[in-house]
Design an enzyme around this catalytic site. Structure first.
Site, mmCIF file in Angstrom:
data_model
loop_
_atom_site.group_PDB
_atom_site.id
_atom_site.type_symbol
_atom_site.label_atom_id
_atom_site.label_comp_id
_atom_site.label_asym_id
_atom_site.label_seq_id
_atom_site.Cartn_x
_atom_site.Cartn_y
_atom_site.Cartn_z
ATOM 1 N N ASN A 209 0.851 -1.190 0.000
ATOM 2 C CA ASN A 209 0.000 0.000 0.000
ATOM 3 C C ASN A 209 0.881 1.232 0.000
ATOM 4 O O ASN A 209 2.004 1.174 0.493
ATOM 5 C CB ASN A 209 -0.815 0.061 1.299
ATOM 6 C CG ASN A 209 -2.027 -0.816 1.251
ATOM 7 O OD1 ASN A 209 -2.496 -1.189 0.191
ATOM 8 N ND2 ASN A 209 -2.534 -1.139 2.419
ATOM 9 N N ASP A 278 -4.999 -5.379 2.476
ATOM 10 C CA ASP A 278 -6.200 -6.169 2.725
ATOM 11 C C ASP A 278 -6.068 -7.593 2.184
ATOM 12 O O ASP A 278 -6.647 -8.520 2.714
ATOM 13 C CB ASP A 278 -7.411 -5.476 2.100
ATOM 14 C CG ASP A 278 -7.802 -4.240 2.903
ATOM 15 O OD1 ASP A 278 -7.836 -4.346 4.146
ATOM 16 O OD2 ASP A 278 -8.045 -3.181 2.298
ATOM 17 N N LYS A 288 12.281 -16.958 -7.173
ATOM 18 C CA LYS A 288 11.813 -15.880 -8.053
ATOM 19 C C LYS A 288 11.146 -16.489 -9.296
ATOM 20 O O LYS A 288 11.724 -17.371 -9.941
ATOM 21 C CB LYS A 288 12.997 -15.005 -8.465
ATOM 22 C CG LYS A 288 12.557 -13.804 -9.255
ATOM 23 C CD LYS A 288 13.704 -12.961 -9.737
ATOM 24 C CE LYS A 288 13.169 -11.962 -10.743
ATOM 25 N NZ LYS A 288 14.206 -11.389 -11.567
ATOM 26 N N PHE A 322 -7.635 4.345 11.732
ATOM 27 C CA PHE A 322 -7.545 5.326 10.653
ATOM 28 C C PHE A 322 -8.364 4.809 9.476
ATOM 29 O O PHE A 322 -8.563 3.607 9.336
ATOM 30 C CB PHE A 322 -6.085 5.524 10.211
ATOM 31 C CG PHE A 322 -5.357 6.517 11.060
ATOM 32 C CD1 PHE A 322 -4.967 6.186 12.349
ATOM 33 C CD2 PHE A 322 -5.078 7.791 10.589
ATOM 34 C CE1 PHE A 322 -4.310 7.097 13.152
ATOM 35 C CE2 PHE A 322 -4.418 8.712 11.380
ATOM 36 C CZ PHE A 322 -4.035 8.376 12.660
ATOM 37 N N LYS A 336 -16.752 1.546 9.775
ATOM 38 C CA LYS A 336 -15.494 0.974 10.288
ATOM 39 C C LYS A 336 -15.398 1.128 11.805
ATOM 40 O O LYS A 336 -14.950 0.227 12.498
ATOM 41 C CB LYS A 336 -14.285 1.653 9.631
ATOM 42 C CG LYS A 336 -14.067 1.176 8.222
ATOM 43 C CD LYS A 336 -12.939 1.899 7.556
ATOM 44 C CE LYS A 336 -13.045 1.664 6.053
ATOM 45 N NZ LYS A 336 -12.072 2.413 5.287
ATOM 46 N N LYS A 340 -15.131 -2.268 13.916
ATOM 47 C CA LYS A 340 -13.858 -2.558 14.584
ATOM 48 C C LYS A 340 -13.888 -2.207 16.071
ATOM 49 O O LYS A 340 -12.876 -2.319 16.746
ATOM 50 C CB LYS A 340 -12.713 -1.833 13.864
ATOM 51 C CG LYS A 340 -12.663 -2.204 12.368
ATOM 52 C CD LYS A 340 -11.440 -1.700 11.661
ATOM 53 C CE LYS A 340 -11.605 -1.903 10.157
ATOM 54 N NZ LYS A 340 -10.362 -2.139 9.458
HETATM 55 N N1 CTP Z 1 -6.669 -2.428 9.377
HETATM 56 C C1 CTP Z 1 -6.253 -3.562 10.029
HETATM 57 N N2 CTP Z 1 -6.150 -4.756 9.357
HETATM 58 C C2 CTP Z 1 -6.451 -4.836 8.048
HETATM 59 C C3 CTP Z 1 -6.892 -3.682 7.367
HETATM 60 C C4 CTP Z 1 -6.981 -2.494 8.062
HETATM 61 O O1 CTP Z 1 -5.979 -3.512 11.215
HETATM 62 N N3 CTP Z 1 -6.346 -5.986 7.430
HETATM 63 C C5 CTP Z 1 -6.800 -1.169 10.139
HETATM 64 C C6 CTP Z 1 -5.982 -0.003 9.616
HETATM 65 O O2 CTP Z 1 -4.754 0.099 10.308
HETATM 66 C C7 CTP Z 1 -6.874 1.194 9.912
HETATM 67 C C8 CTP Z 1 -8.267 0.646 9.845
HETATM 68 O O3 CTP Z 1 -8.136 -0.765 10.019
HETATM 69 O O4 CTP Z 1 -6.692 1.689 11.224
HETATM 70 C C9 CTP Z 1 -9.030 0.964 8.571
HETATM 71 O O5 CTP Z 1 -8.457 0.405 7.465
HETATM 72 P P1 CTP Z 1 -9.190 0.372 6.026
HETATM 73 O O6 CTP Z 1 -8.278 -0.335 5.079
HETATM 74 O O7 CTP Z 1 -9.616 1.730 5.640
HETATM 75 O O8 CTP Z 1 -10.468 -0.481 6.381
HETATM 76 P P2 CTP Z 1 -11.169 -1.636 5.628
HETATM 77 O O9 CTP Z 1 -11.989 -2.288 6.683
HETATM 78 O O10 CTP Z 1 -10.184 -2.455 4.915
HETATM 79 O O11 CTP Z 1 -12.157 -0.876 4.652
HETATM 80 P P3 CTP Z 1 -12.195 -0.680 3.076
HETATM 81 O O12 CTP Z 1 -13.286 -1.528 2.640
HETATM 82 O O13 CTP Z 1 -12.490 0.797 2.896
HETATM 83 O O14 CTP Z 1 -10.854 -1.043 2.514
#
Ligand code: CTP
Length: 398
Positions: A209, A278, A288, A322, A336, A340
């Site tokens: 990312n 994600d 490789k 965040f 979220k 969470k």
């Molecule tokens: N986060 C996490 N573990 C993941 C993805 C995200 O702990 N696998 C945490 C990030 O550190 C952040 C928060 O979750 O604090 C929000 O992340 P975000 O990627 O915006 O949330 P998602 O639930 O993945 O939503 P989206 O569908 O918008 O990607």
């Protein structure tokens, strides 16, 4: 800015490292501090008062009984106005004089008279540093509440190798910030995550990312300044290590998850600023993959949601997440926060100029459990870190 308008009296004593302190003054002034330089007679053999006067924008004082200087700002006034008194470089001589209670020139008199915290950054020949008399003096002063930034090891100007080099400017600036910060997080154990994660396709390729880690590092630094015991778990970044912060380097989301769950137990606050991938490739090739064999479609699988998992073990902990969004910011951020189990969520629209990746600033909205949305203007990540901690401090009280 944390140093803006803060009153710093900087004592310069007679060592070759005095020239490096010119850069320190520049950095402090750039950060908005009001710096008043006091030089000993020996310091003036190494660098002129005019250099410091020009850099600080304030008159430099050198003599205890200089009639003009004393009538403008006397030594007691200097001692009183200091919010912090820094001595850099601090020679073995000044350390010995302070430890012995001697006040025979302007600087030592100010040290004796001030109620402000005193921070010494010693620099000297390695044998002088190691001399038991010098070490005993330091020990005695530490016990009396004086603060020290140890010199660094390396090549010394006198030709020797060893400990004795003045600490780097950013290290000294950071310790000044620590001394000037309120300690409203002392006793708290804060776990902060930062940076991206990397999900390997093969040993040389990965999915990741966009994230510089700056927001998470700023939060870790601010929390430490405010007295917290900080553990920073971070994916790969180009940022320099932070002093006095336990640092755990990870690469993948799986490693980050393991580290977070391990340290969550003892943490009272969790701030997840990391940009966790994600998804990860379903298969990781042990070697490789040859260009000719690279698939055009990658099969992915979902990574665990670390924050959601931590949210299930929330108990009395404060948890902050965040959200980086490019559309429907508020609606998806509320979801979220719910999903969470968070107390606060900091949402940024990463499409706005001045927000998001790699830059030193951010524009965010802070949403809280009670349904309140706070829209913040463009601010530095450093200021935002303090603002987020202010919000957490309010939650601690309620
Ligand atoms: N986060 C996490 N573990 C993941 C993805 C995200 O702990 N696998 C945490 C990030 O550190 C952040 C928060 O979750 O604090 C929000 O992340 P975000 O990627 O915006 O949330 P998602 O639930 O993945 O939503 P989206 O569908 O918008 O990607």
């Amino acid at each position: 800015m944390m140093l803006k308008g803060r009153k710093i009296v900087l004592g310069v004593t007679g060592g070759i490292a005095a020239y490096k302190v010119a850069e320190l003054v520049r950095e402090l002034v750039k950060a908005g501090a009001e710096v008043q330089v006091v030089m000993t007679r020996n310091a003036q053999a190494f660098i002129t008062p005019l250099t410091f006067q020009t850099l600080s924008g304030n008159p430099v004082t050198t003599e205890l009984f200089n009639l003009i200087a004393e009538s403008e700002i006397g030594h007691i006034a200097l001692a009183d106005r200091a919010e912090v008194l820094v001595i850099a470089p601090a020679t073995a001589n000044i350390i010995g004089k302070i430890a012995g209670g001697i006040a025979d020139d302007l600087l030592t008199t100010i040290v004796m008279a001030t109620k402000a915290p005193v921070l010494l950054a010693p620099a000297m020949n390695v044998h002088m540093w190691e001399n038991p008399i010098c070490q005993e003096n330091i020990q005695k002063l530490r016990q009396r509440g004086y603060h020290f930034i140890d010199p660094e090891a390396g090549e010394l100007a006198c030709g020797y190798e060893g400990k004795g080099r003045l600490a780097e400017t950013p290290t000294i600036v950071e310790e000044i910030c620590v001394l000037l910060s309120p300690k409203d997080f002392s006793g708290e154990k804060i776990l902060v995550t930062a940076g991206p994660t990397e999900e390997l396709i093969d040993p040389v390729r990965f999915l990741s990312n966009r994230s510089s880690g700056k927001m998470g590092f700023a939060l870790a630094r601010a929390a430490r300044r405010r007295g917290a015991e900080v553990t920073l778990i971070s994916g790969p970044t180009a940022l320099a290590a932070l002093p006095q912060i336990k640092y755990i380097a990870v690469r993948s989301a799986a490693q980050m998850r393991e580290a977070v769950l391990k340290h969550l137990e003892s943490a009272s606050i969790l701030i997840m600023a990391a940009a966790v991938s994600d998804y990860r490739p379903k298969q990781k090739a042990p070697e490789k993959i040859k260009k000719s064999k690279l698939p055009t479609v990658l099969e992915l699988e979902l990574n665990p949601d670390i924050l959601a998992e931590a949210g299930k073990k929330k108990n009395s902990r404060i948890m902050v997440g965040f959200a980086a969004e490019t559309e429907n910011l508020l609606q998806s951020t509320w979801q979220k926060l719910e999903k969470k189990n968070l107390d606060l969520i900091v949402a940024n629209d990463v499409t706005l100029p001045g927000a998001g990746f790699e830059v030193d600033t951010n524009i965010v909205k802070i949403l809280d459990r009670s349904g309140k949305v706070e829209e913040l203007p463009l601010m530095t990540k450093e200021d935002l870190a303090d603002y987020i901690l202010d919000r957490i401090a309010l939650l601690k009280k309620s």
